[in-house]
Scaffold this motif. Structure first.
Motif, mmCIF file in Angstrom:
data_model
loop_
_atom_site.group_PDB
_atom_site.id
_atom_site.type_symbol
_atom_site.label_atom_id
_atom_site.label_comp_id
_atom_site.label_asym_id
_atom_site.label_seq_id
_atom_site.Cartn_x
_atom_site.Cartn_y
_atom_site.Cartn_z
ATOM 1 N N GLU A 8 0.823 -1.210 0.000
ATOM 2 C CA GLU A 8 0.000 0.000 0.000
ATOM 3 C C GLU A 8 0.858 1.261 0.000
ATOM 4 N N VAL A 9 2.005 1.217 0.665
ATOM 5 C CA VAL A 9 2.933 2.358 0.631
ATOM 6 C C VAL A 9 3.380 2.589 -0.813
ATOM 7 N N ILE A 10 3.717 1.521 -1.511
ATOM 8 C CA ILE A 10 4.124 1.616 -2.917
ATOM 9 C C ILE A 10 2.988 2.200 -3.760
ATOM 10 N N GLU A 11 1.771 1.702 -3.546
ATOM 11 C CA GLU A 11 0.618 2.201 -4.303
ATOM 12 C C GLU A 11 0.355 3.678 -4.025
ATOM 13 N N VAL A 40 6.713 -5.675 8.866
ATOM 14 C CA VAL A 40 6.798 -4.243 9.136
ATOM 15 C C VAL A 40 5.607 -3.546 8.496
ATOM 16 N N GLY A 41 5.336 -2.365 8.993
ATOM 17 C CA GLY A 41 4.275 -1.531 8.438
ATOM 18 C C GLY A 41 4.627 -0.073 8.659
ATOM 19 N N TRP A 42 3.820 0.801 8.112
ATOM 20 C CA TRP A 42 4.013 2.233 8.240
ATOM 21 C C TRP A 42 2.722 2.857 8.733
ATOM 22 N N LEU A 43 2.848 3.946 9.476
ATOM 23 C CA LEU A 43 1.652 4.681 9.852
ATOM 24 C C LEU A 43 1.135 5.414 8.612
ATOM 25 N N GLU A 44 -0.109 5.166 8.284
ATOM 26 C CA GLU A 44 -0.696 5.789 7.103
ATOM 27 C C GLU A 44 -0.595 7.314 7.185
#
Length: 65
Positions: A8-11, A40-44
């Motif tokens: 989703e980060v890439i998108e 791992v994940g990122w805060l939106e």
């Protein structure tokens, strides 16, 4: 608060995986959160804020034409 994964980060950013990790290494992109194991994940919200900074930079530069 929502955590998003790399796909989703890439998108959202249009960046490739390698560019995202390059920018993280340079300190110019939000760092990921360790979610346990190899996940791992990122805060939106942080990704959104990073995008908004890019928009502001673009708009500021267009004002200098």
């Amino acid at each position: 608060m929502r955590i998003i994964r790399l796909k989703e980060v890439i998108e959202n950013t249009g960046l490739s995986r390698s560019t995202i990790y390059k920018y993280i290494g340079e300190g110019t992109f939000p760092d990921s959160l360790d979610l346990g194991g190899r996940t791992v994940g990122w805060l939106e919200s942080e990704i959104h804020d990073w995008i908004m900074v890019k928009v502001e930079e673009r708009d500021k530069n267009h004002g200098n034409d």
